[in-house]
Design an enzyme around this catalytic site. Structure first.
Site, PDB file in Angstrom:
ATOM      1  N   SER A 161       0.867  -1.187   0.000  1.00  0.00           N
ATOM      2  CA  SER A 161       0.000   0.000   0.000  1.00  0.00           C
ATOM      3  C   SER A 161       0.897   1.228   0.000  1.00  0.00           C
ATOM      4  O   SER A 161       2.055   1.159   0.440  1.00  0.00           O
ATOM      5  CB  SER A 161      -0.854   0.015   1.282  1.00  0.00           C
ATOM      6  OG  SER A 161      -1.408   1.304   1.491  1.00  0.00           O
ATOM      7  N   TYR A 207      -2.602  -0.967  10.293  1.00  0.00           N
ATOM      8  CA  TYR A 207      -2.474  -1.112   8.839  1.00  0.00           C
ATOM      9  C   TYR A 207      -1.136  -0.549   8.361  1.00  0.00           C
ATOM     10  O   TYR A 207      -0.397  -1.218   7.619  1.00  0.00           O
ATOM     11  CB  TYR A 207      -3.636  -0.399   8.154  1.00  0.00           C
ATOM     12  CG  TYR A 207      -3.708  -0.636   6.663  1.00  0.00           C
ATOM     13  CD1 TYR A 207      -4.081  -1.883   6.163  1.00  0.00           C
ATOM     14  CD2 TYR A 207      -3.414   0.376   5.765  1.00  0.00           C
ATOM     15  CE1 TYR A 207      -4.155  -2.103   4.793  1.00  0.00           C
ATOM     16  CE2 TYR A 207      -3.488   0.164   4.398  1.00  0.00           C
ATOM     17  CZ  TYR A 207      -3.863  -1.074   3.913  1.00  0.00           C
ATOM     18  OH  TYR A 207      -3.938  -1.285   2.552  1.00  0.00           O
TER      19      TYR A 207
HETATM   20  P1  NAD Z   1     -10.926  -6.548  -0.454  1.00  0.00           P
HETATM   21  O1  NAD Z   1     -11.395  -6.516   0.945  1.00  0.00           O
HETATM   22  O2  NAD Z   1     -11.884  -6.210  -1.553  1.00  0.00           O
HETATM   23  O3  NAD Z   1     -10.277  -7.956  -0.754  1.00  0.00           O
HETATM   24  C1  NAD Z   1      -9.427  -8.566   0.169  1.00  0.00           C
HETATM   25  C2  NAD Z   1      -9.473 -10.036  -0.056  1.00  0.00           C
HETATM   26  O4  NAD Z   1      -8.683 -10.677   0.941  1.00  0.00           O
HETATM   27  C3  NAD Z   1     -10.884 -10.605   0.063  1.00  0.00           C
HETATM   28  O5  NAD Z   1     -11.038 -11.602  -0.923  1.00  0.00           O
HETATM   29  C4  NAD Z   1     -10.892 -11.203   1.464  1.00  0.00           C
HETATM   30  O6  NAD Z   1     -11.805 -12.231   1.626  1.00  0.00           O
HETATM   31  C5  NAD Z   1      -9.457 -11.718   1.534  1.00  0.00           C
HETATM   32  N1  NAD Z   1      -8.998 -12.005   2.881  1.00  0.00           N
HETATM   33  C6  NAD Z   1      -9.054 -11.188   3.963  1.00  0.00           C
HETATM   34  N2  NAD Z   1      -8.580 -11.837   5.039  1.00  0.00           N
HETATM   35  C7  NAD Z   1      -8.222 -13.070   4.624  1.00  0.00           C
HETATM   36  C8  NAD Z   1      -7.657 -14.204   5.261  1.00  0.00           C
HETATM   37  N3  NAD Z   1      -7.389 -14.195   6.568  1.00  0.00           N
HETATM   38  N4  NAD Z   1      -7.404 -15.311   4.539  1.00  0.00           N
HETATM   39  C9  NAD Z   1      -7.677 -15.331   3.216  1.00  0.00           C
HETATM   40  N5  NAD Z   1      -8.210 -14.300   2.557  1.00  0.00           N
HETATM   41  C10 NAD Z   1      -8.486 -13.181   3.256  1.00  0.00           C
HETATM   42  O7  NAD Z   1      -9.646  -5.596  -0.539  1.00  0.00           O
HETATM   43  P2  NAD Z   1      -8.885  -4.935  -1.771  1.00  0.00           P
HETATM   44  O8  NAD Z   1      -9.225  -3.503  -1.741  1.00  0.00           O
HETATM   45  O9  NAD Z   1      -9.046  -5.716  -3.009  1.00  0.00           O
HETATM   46  O10 NAD Z   1      -7.403  -5.074  -1.216  1.00  0.00           O
HETATM   47  C11 NAD Z   1      -6.542  -6.120  -1.569  1.00  0.00           C
HETATM   48  C12 NAD Z   1      -5.149  -5.776  -1.097  1.00  0.00           C
HETATM   49  O11 NAD Z   1      -4.779  -4.508  -1.633  1.00  0.00           O
HETATM   50  C13 NAD Z   1      -5.007  -5.665   0.425  1.00  0.00           C
HETATM   51  O12 NAD Z   1      -3.768  -6.210   0.829  1.00  0.00           O
HETATM   52  C14 NAD Z   1      -5.021  -4.156   0.656  1.00  0.00           C
HETATM   53  O13 NAD Z   1      -4.327  -3.789   1.814  1.00  0.00           O
HETATM   54  C15 NAD Z   1      -4.323  -3.673  -0.591  1.00  0.00           C
HETATM   55  N6  NAD Z   1      -4.643  -2.280  -0.902  1.00  0.00           N
HETATM   56  C16 NAD Z   1      -5.896  -1.899  -1.282  1.00  0.00           C
HETATM   57  C17 NAD Z   1      -6.153  -0.561  -1.556  1.00  0.00           C
HETATM   58  C18 NAD Z   1      -7.514  -0.067  -1.987  1.00  0.00           C
HETATM   59  O14 NAD Z   1      -7.709   1.168  -2.117  1.00  0.00           O
HETATM   60  N7  NAD Z   1      -8.498  -0.936  -2.240  1.00  0.00           N
HETATM   61  C19 NAD Z   1      -5.135   0.396  -1.433  1.00  0.00           C
HETATM   62  C20 NAD Z   1      -3.877  -0.022  -1.019  1.00  0.00           C
HETATM   63  C21 NAD Z   1      -3.636  -1.363  -0.769  1.00  0.00           C
END
Ligand code: NAD
Length: 266
Positions: A149, A162
């Site tokens: 991130s 986080y």
């Molecule tokens: P999301 O919540 O839509 O998806 C996250 C996924 O991880 C889901 O499928 C959830 O079920 C799974 N997950 C969570 N805990 C779990 C566990 N213990 N075991 C297995 N699966 C698990 O989130 P996203 O926005 O797609 O984010 C995905 C990644 O990108 C994350 O690491 C997040 O920190 C990072 N990220 C997202 C953003 C954003 O703006 N969306 C920005 C920076 C970083």
């Protein structure tokens, strides 16, 4: 939008953690569109089956469902071993699963802090360990991409756990990259900015909040999940064979500190 390449990953085997929605789903889709067989990890089988139905079929065989909690050692050992068995190998690991819980830091609950560390840090270390061991035993020059991130480097008040977890992810990537570079294993991270995913729909669907978020981003818009998948697949492909230990910020310029676009300090 269709994949920009066609068969870049034909014959390749990929495991994506947290593939049931958002960036993980988009990444699984992009790899499959380019010919890879993709093992889909998440905790809920029905959601993963629904994602699998959206993926194109590939010649390697059906995309396996790799159900399990990525922060639990026994789950990770099992799901990595099963994925390798079903697909007959593994070339790429994408550690994507992660989450955040907001709280003023003076009130942060230990269980919330530890929960974020468990999924965002331990949930990266465990699959990396299992997969690297398999690659070393079999002389495979695989590649790992971790989803970090912008908060790997930008402090985020009210998101102490986080920010701490993503800082740790940056050093996991650099340490593993150095430790295994000599054996042909590459380890990199992508660091998204604000991305349109299911967890962000409250501000995406609120015009005022959307405008407020966009105003902080030099490119004046949030990113799409497929734009993160673009970067992840680049780091997995032949296009990036001399890149390791790096974090690629995919953030519309967020880490350029957009508030300095007009000089206010001197
Ligand atoms: P999301 O919540 O839509 O998806 C996250 C996924 O991880 C889901 O499928 C959830 O079920 C799974 N997950 C969570 N805990 C779990 C566990 N213990 N075991 C297995 N699966 C698990 O989130 P996203 O926005 O797609 O984010 C995905 C990644 O990108 C994350 O690491 C997040 O920190 C990072 N990220 C997202 C953003 C954003 O703006 N969306 C920005 C920076 C970083």
């Amino acid at each position: 939008m269709p994949a920009p390449y066609k068969d870049r990953f034909a014959g390749k085997k990929v495991l994506v953690t947290g593939a049931s929605q958002g960036i993980g789903e988009a990444t699984a889709l992009r790899f499959a569109e380019e010919g890879a067989q993709v093992a889909l990890n998440g905790r809920k089988e029905d959601k993963l089956i629904a994602v699998r139905e959206k993926l194109p079929k590939v010649s390697g065989g059906e995309h396996p469902i790799a159900t399990g909690d990525i922060s639990k050692e026994e789950d990770v050992k099992r799901l990595v071993a099963e994925s390798i068995k079903v697909m007959g190998g593994l070339d790429v690991l994408v550690c994507n699963a992660g989450y955040q819980i907001p709280s003023p830091s003076e009130d942060i609950k230990l269980e919330d802090f530890e929960g974020m560390m468990a999924v965002n840090v331990t949930g990266v270390m465990l699959p990396c360990r299992e997969v690297i061991r398999y690659w070393l035993e079999n002389g495979i020059k695989g590649t790992i991409i971790v989803n970090s991130s912008v908060h790997q480097i930008i402090p985020k008040p009210h998101y102490l756990g986080y920010s701490a977890s993503k800082g740790a992810v940056g050093n996991i990537v650099r340490t593993l990259a150095l430790e295994y570079a000599g054996r042909g294993i590459r380890v990199n991270a992508v660091a998204p900015g604000a991305i349109v995913t299911p967890i962000n729909m409250s501000w995406v669907n609120d015009p005022e909040q959307y405008k407020a978020v966009a105003s902080h981003i030099p490119m004046k818009r949030p990113g799409e999940s497929r734009e993160i998948a673009d970067a992840i697949t680049f780091l997995a492909a032949e296009d990036s064979t001399y890149i390791t230990g790096q974090t690629l910020y995919v953030d519309g310029g967020l880490t350029l500190y957009g508030d300095f676009e007009k000089n206010w300090s001197s």
